[in-house]
Design a protein around this motif. Sequence first.
Motif, mmCIF file in Angstrom:
data_model
loop_
_atom_site.group_PDB
_atom_site.id
_atom_site.type_symbol
_atom_site.label_atom_id
_atom_site.label_comp_id
_atom_site.label_asym_id
_atom_site.label_seq_id
_atom_site.Cartn_x
_atom_site.Cartn_y
_atom_site.Cartn_z
ATOM 1 N N TRP A 77 0.671 -1.175 -0.327
ATOM 2 C CA TRP A 77 -0.121 0.005 0.051
ATOM 3 C C TRP A 77 0.506 1.153 0.016
ATOM 4 O O TRP A 77 1.712 1.596 0.385
ATOM 5 C CB TRP A 77 -0.812 0.045 1.480
ATOM 6 C CG TRP A 77 -2.294 -0.824 1.034
ATOM 7 C CD1 TRP A 77 -1.996 -2.556 1.498
ATOM 8 C CD2 TRP A 77 -3.002 -0.762 0.436
ATOM 9 N NE1 TRP A 77 -3.316 -2.994 1.452
ATOM 10 C CE2 TRP A 77 -4.071 -2.192 0.303
ATOM 11 C CE3 TRP A 77 -3.840 -0.034 0.203
ATOM 12 C CZ2 TRP A 77 -5.183 -2.368 0.811
ATOM 13 C CZ3 TRP A 77 -5.681 0.185 -0.577
ATOM 14 C CH2 TRP A 77 -5.926 -1.770 0.043
ATOM 15 N N ARG A 78 0.252 1.995 -0.550
ATOM 16 C CA ARG A 78 1.243 3.193 -0.518
ATOM 17 C C ARG A 78 0.562 4.602 0.379
ATOM 18 O O ARG A 78 -0.907 4.749 0.020
ATOM 19 C CB ARG A 78 1.464 3.810 -1.871
ATOM 20 C CG ARG A 78 2.996 3.099 -2.943
ATOM 21 C CD ARG A 78 3.371 3.532 -3.689
ATOM 22 N NE ARG A 78 4.878 2.747 -4.333
ATOM 23 C CZ ARG A 78 5.301 3.125 -4.205
ATOM 24 N NH1 ARG A 78 6.022 4.318 -3.025
ATOM 25 N NH2 ARG A 78 6.561 1.934 -4.014
ATOM 26 N N GLU A 80 -0.371 9.300 0.949
ATOM 27 C CA GLU A 80 0.539 9.853 0.853
ATOM 28 C C GLU A 80 -0.409 10.994 0.577
ATOM 29 O O GLU A 80 -1.659 11.194 1.500
ATOM 30 C CB GLU A 80 0.441 10.281 -1.302
ATOM 31 C CG GLU A 80 -0.923 10.540 -1.361
ATOM 32 C CD GLU A 80 -1.290 11.044 -3.156
ATOM 33 O OE1 GLU A 80 -0.292 11.359 -3.568
ATOM 34 O OE2 GLU A 80 -2.291 10.471 -3.594
ATOM 35 N N PRO B 34 3.863 8.845 -3.706
ATOM 36 C CA PRO B 34 3.223 8.534 -2.473
ATOM 37 C C PRO B 34 4.267 7.561 -1.514
ATOM 38 O O PRO B 34 5.246 6.981 -2.404
ATOM 39 C CB PRO B 34 2.293 7.640 -3.209
ATOM 40 C CG PRO B 34 1.887 8.094 -4.188
ATOM 41 C CD PRO B 34 2.836 8.930 -5.007
ATOM 42 N N LEU B 35 4.263 6.969 -0.596
ATOM 43 C CA LEU B 35 5.336 6.263 0.584
ATOM 44 C C LEU B 35 4.764 5.413 0.626
ATOM 45 O O LEU B 35 3.128 5.266 0.860
ATOM 46 C CB LEU B 35 5.886 7.205 1.064
ATOM 47 C CG LEU B 35 6.442 8.161 0.651
ATOM 48 C CD1 LEU B 35 7.074 8.912 1.834
ATOM 49 C CD2 LEU B 35 8.178 8.274 0.031
ATOM 50 N N SER B 36 5.451 3.741 0.648
ATOM 51 C CA SER B 36 4.304 2.761 1.056
ATOM 52 C C SER B 36 5.245 3.276 2.851
ATOM 53 O O SER B 36 6.153 3.453 3.194
ATOM 54 C CB SER B 36 5.046 1.732 0.351
ATOM 55 O OG SER B 36 6.442 0.980 0.938
ATOM 56 N N GLU B 39 8.226 2.001 3.453
ATOM 57 C CA GLU B 39 9.362 3.036 3.534
ATOM 58 C C GLU B 39 9.381 4.032 4.773
ATOM 59 O O GLU B 39 10.798 4.584 4.972
ATOM 60 C CB GLU B 39 9.391 3.894 1.663
ATOM 61 C CG GLU B 39 9.252 3.116 0.595
ATOM 62 C CD GLU B 39 8.620 3.713 -1.173
ATOM 63 O OE1 GLU B 39 9.163 3.261 -1.862
ATOM 64 O OE2 GLU B 39 8.071 4.397 -0.585
ATOM 65 N N ARG B 69 -5.327 6.347 0.848
ATOM 66 C CA ARG B 69 -3.822 5.148 0.861
ATOM 67 C C ARG B 69 -4.027 4.839 -0.577
ATOM 68 O O ARG B 69 -5.800 4.308 -1.348
ATOM 69 C CB ARG B 69 -4.961 4.397 1.572
ATOM 70 C CG ARG B 69 -4.003 2.908 2.442
ATOM 71 C CD ARG B 69 -4.934 2.237 3.469
ATOM 72 N NE ARG B 69 -4.663 1.076 3.167
ATOM 73 C CZ ARG B 69 -5.115 0.293 4.294
ATOM 74 N NH1 ARG B 69 -5.958 0.168 3.309
ATOM 75 N NH2 ARG B 69 -4.042 -0.807 4.851
ATOM 76 N N GLN B 71 -3.369 1.213 -3.010
ATOM 77 C CA GLN B 71 -2.652 -0.069 -3.632
ATOM 78 C C GLN B 71 -2.165 -0.131 -5.152
ATOM 79 O O GLN B 71 -3.336 -0.809 -5.584
ATOM 80 C CB GLN B 71 -2.959 -0.953 -2.793
ATOM 81 C CG GLN B 71 -1.829 -2.442 -3.031
ATOM 82 C CD GLN B 71 -2.470 -4.093 -2.556
ATOM 83 O OE1 GLN B 71 -3.338 -3.828 -2.139
ATOM 84 N NE2 GLN B 71 -1.797 -4.299 -1.816
#
Lengths: 145, 145
Positions: A77-78, A80, B34-36, B39, B69, B71
């Motif tokens: 999952w990301r 932001e 976007p970051l996971s 990360e 969020r 995916q």
Amino acid sequence: MSNDILRKDLQDSGLRATGARLAVLGLLREAPSPLSHGEIAQTLEDSPWSRATLYRNLIDLEKAGLVRRTQLGEPVWRFEDAAKEHGVRSHPHFLCSSCGKMVCLPVIELGVGPVKGINRALSQGRYEIQLRGQCDSCSSRGGKG
Amino acid sequence: MSNDILRKDLQDSGLRATGARLAVLGLLREAPSPLSHGEIAQTLEDSPWSRATLYRNLIDLEKAGLVRRTQLGEPVWRFEDAAKEHGVRSHPHFLCSSCGKMVCLPVIELGVGPVKGINRALSQGRYEIQLRGQCDSCSSRGGKG
DNA sequence: TTTTATAATGCAACAGTGATTCAATTGCAA
DNA sequence: TTGCAATTGAATCACTGTTGCATTATAAAA
């Protein structure tokens, strides 16, 4: 698909024609779209073969060139900032299949005609677009594309 | 980003302004893409907060509307008969984000201009196209789109 | 048909991500 | 400052993917 054809194709590829391989290859040849290991295991849940065997057979079939294997996206999952002008849905992203780097792309108008079962999403534009491939630096360093 | 602004935004959203939340939200506000969770956990690995806390904070921030969020893909590998005319790359697929159903789409010409870092893939057409959204039956049954 | 080398299998276990339980701790409003 | 609900860490579970090892089955040779 005759079992004899499946058996011959397996043996021509250097694999023994075991029951599990006949079942898995037969299933993939009849499938209208790519199947996951989980879907295959569920379809064959009354068969005598374990998940590990079905999994290894899929990998064996891929190595032998009888089957293609792809991961459609990335398994995480990301997140932001919701305030970003730049919602995940607002424009497409390119995702590097080697290093995981994500690149934002300019807006693209797709114009996909009606497709049975997903007309609502298509007509209302309620979907994300994602491109997946190798970024320049990963394809420079070699490796499968 | 001032800590006071972060603190106020958190409290306005009904969340307590804990150190972990300030750090996570600050990170996401500064991130260019976007970051996971992984990360984020790696960036904050010297912080006193556990992976579970960072994970829960991300979910909390999403529920509070401060974070988005998504995916970008699915966490499974898919297999298909190598002999199929229909390689995963040969045409786009629509993937239902609710039930996982995959639908094949007609070929689409994208015509994406040059984008720094991924020009090779774009110019050579070495990428897959994927659309992701809810299929008609899932959006009929309700649930988030 | 029987034997035999080895490929294939089942069981068990591990890694990574995502998610939850529960007891201990902390934030913050009163 | 106090009290309670919100938050946290540790542990644990589920799921997918993956591998080690002892056992079994395949297919070719005898």
